[in-house]
Design a protein around this motif. Structure first.
Motif, short mmCIF file in Angstrom:
data_model
loop_
_atom_site.label_atom_id
_atom_site.label_comp_id
_atom_site.label_asym_id
_atom_site.label_seq_id
_atom_site.Cartn_x
_atom_site.Cartn_y
_atom_site.Cartn_z
N THR A 148 0.82 -1.21 0.00
CA THR A 148 0.00 0.00 0.00
C THR A 148 0.86 1.26 0.00
O THR A 148 0.60 2.20 -0.77
N ALA A 149 1.88 1.29 0.85
CA ALA A 149 2.73 2.47 0.96
C ALA A 149 3.49 2.73 -0.34
O ALA A 149 3.55 3.87 -0.82
N GLN A 150 4.05 1.68 -0.94
CA GLN A 150 4.82 1.87 -2.16
C GLN A 150 3.91 2.23 -3.34
O GLN A 150 4.31 3.00 -4.22
N GLN A 151 2.70 1.71 -3.35
CA GLN A 151 1.76 2.08 -4.41
C GLN A 151 1.41 3.56 -4.31
O GLN A 151 1.36 4.26 -5.32
N GLN A 152 1.20 4.05 -3.10
CA GLN A 152 0.90 5.47 -2.94
C GLN A 152 2.10 6.32 -3.34
O GLN A 152 1.96 7.37 -3.97
N ARG A 153 3.30 5.84 -3.02
CA ARG A 153 4.52 6.56 -3.42
C ARG A 153 4.61 6.65 -4.95
O ARG A 153 4.92 7.71 -5.50
N LEU A 154 4.33 5.54 -5.63
CA LEU A 154 4.35 5.55 -7.10
C LEU A 154 3.29 6.47 -7.68
O LEU A 154 3.52 7.14 -8.69
N ASP A 155 2.12 6.53 -7.04
CA ASP A 155 1.06 7.43 -7.49
C ASP A 155 1.50 8.89 -7.40
O ASP A 155 1.26 9.69 -8.31
N GLY B 141 -4.65 29.00 -9.18
CA GLY B 141 -3.93 30.12 -9.76
C GLY B 141 -2.81 30.68 -8.91
O GLY B 141 -2.36 31.80 -9.13
N GLU B 142 -2.33 29.92 -7.96
CA GLU B 142 -1.29 30.40 -7.04
C GLU B 142 0.10 29.90 -7.42
O GLU B 142 0.78 29.28 -6.63
N GLY B 143 0.53 30.15 -8.61
CA GLY B 143 1.89 29.79 -8.99
C GLY B 143 1.99 28.37 -9.52
O GLY B 143 0.98 27.69 -9.73
N PRO B 144 3.22 27.92 -9.75
CA PRO B 144 3.44 26.61 -10.37
C PRO B 144 3.17 25.45 -9.41
O PRO B 144 3.06 25.65 -8.19
N TYR B 145 3.07 24.28 -10.00
CA TYR B 145 2.91 23.05 -9.22
C TYR B 145 4.12 22.87 -8.33
O TYR B 145 5.25 23.11 -8.74
N ARG B 146 3.90 22.43 -7.10
CA ARG B 146 5.00 22.14 -6.17
C ARG B 146 5.10 20.63 -5.99
O ARG B 146 4.11 19.95 -5.76
N ARG B 147 6.31 20.12 -6.16
CA ARG B 147 6.59 18.68 -6.05
C ARG B 147 6.11 18.14 -4.70
O ARG B 147 6.23 18.81 -3.67
N LYS B 148 5.57 16.93 -4.73
CA LYS B 148 5.09 16.28 -3.50
C LYS B 148 5.96 15.07 -3.20
O LYS B 148 6.48 14.42 -4.11
N VAL B 149 6.11 14.78 -1.92
CA VAL B 149 6.85 13.61 -1.47
C VAL B 149 6.03 12.88 -0.42
O VAL B 149 5.29 13.49 0.34
N VAL B 150 6.18 11.56 -0.39
CA VAL B 150 5.46 10.74 0.57
C VAL B 150 6.36 10.51 1.78
O VAL B 150 7.54 10.19 1.63
N ARG C 258 3.43 2.89 7.31
CA ARG C 258 2.25 3.64 6.90
C ARG C 258 2.66 5.01 6.39
O ARG C 258 3.72 5.52 6.75
N VAL C 259 1.84 5.57 5.54
CA VAL C 259 2.07 6.90 5.01
C VAL C 259 1.47 7.88 6.01
O VAL C 259 0.28 7.82 6.29
N VAL C 260 2.31 8.74 6.57
CA VAL C 260 1.80 9.70 7.54
C VAL C 260 1.46 11.03 6.90
O VAL C 260 0.67 11.80 7.45
N GLU C 261 2.06 11.30 5.73
CA GLU C 261 1.83 12.60 5.13
C GLU C 261 2.29 12.60 3.67
O GLU C 261 3.23 11.89 3.31
#
Length: 154
Positions: free
Chosen positions: A15-22, A39-48, A83-86
């Protein structure tokens, strides 16, 4: 009955690795997005962000509750594993590109681009894929072990 705990641990890894890949996929798809929905600027990279989870309760306790008609695993119980906390946003700076013709350019003619680096995303994706494969290997080993154990009992 320890095998059920092992299945829970392996499942949490899946589950955790699948969410990371998503999330990695989302980052790659948005690597050229200069304006977000609001409309608040560019996309900001997300990390799990993962956290080790030792779980609460033991399988025996859950089994006892099942025997006495109180149901299976309670919703409030966590299984051991990971588990994914954030899903956090990467605070690194945006890239700048000079293009005064772009509608998203600032008064100096620079456009802020997302802080997504394709090489980093591909590397993270490969690591997540390898971790997922390791979980598959662990699950197949457990399955084989259970099968051999059943053969001994014959």
């Amino acid at each position: 009955m320890a095998f059920v705990g092992a299945i829970d641990i392996i499942g949490s890894g899946f589950t955790a690795q699948q969410q990371r890949l998503d999330i990695i996929s989302e980052n790659i798809v948005n690597m050229n997005t200069t304006r977000t929905e609001n409309g608040e600027g560019p996309y900001r990279r997300k990390v799990v962000v993962f956290q080790a989870d030792n779980g609460t309760g033991r399988f025996r306790d859950v089994l006892d509750r099942t025997r006495y008609g109180q149901g299976g695993r309670l919703a409030s119980q966590r299984v051991p594993g990971v588990r994914v906390v954030e899903v956090a946003e990467d605070p690194s700076d945006f890239k700048l590109k000079y293009d005064p013709e772009d509608p998203d350019a600032n008064e100096d003619g620079y456009v802020e681009l997302p802080n997504v680096d394709l090489v980093k995303e591909i590397t993270d994706g490969m690591a997540a894929s390898q971790a997922y494969s390791a979980n598959v290997t662990a699950f197949n080993l457990l399955k084989s072990l259970l099968s051999k154990g059943m053969e001994i009992g014959k």
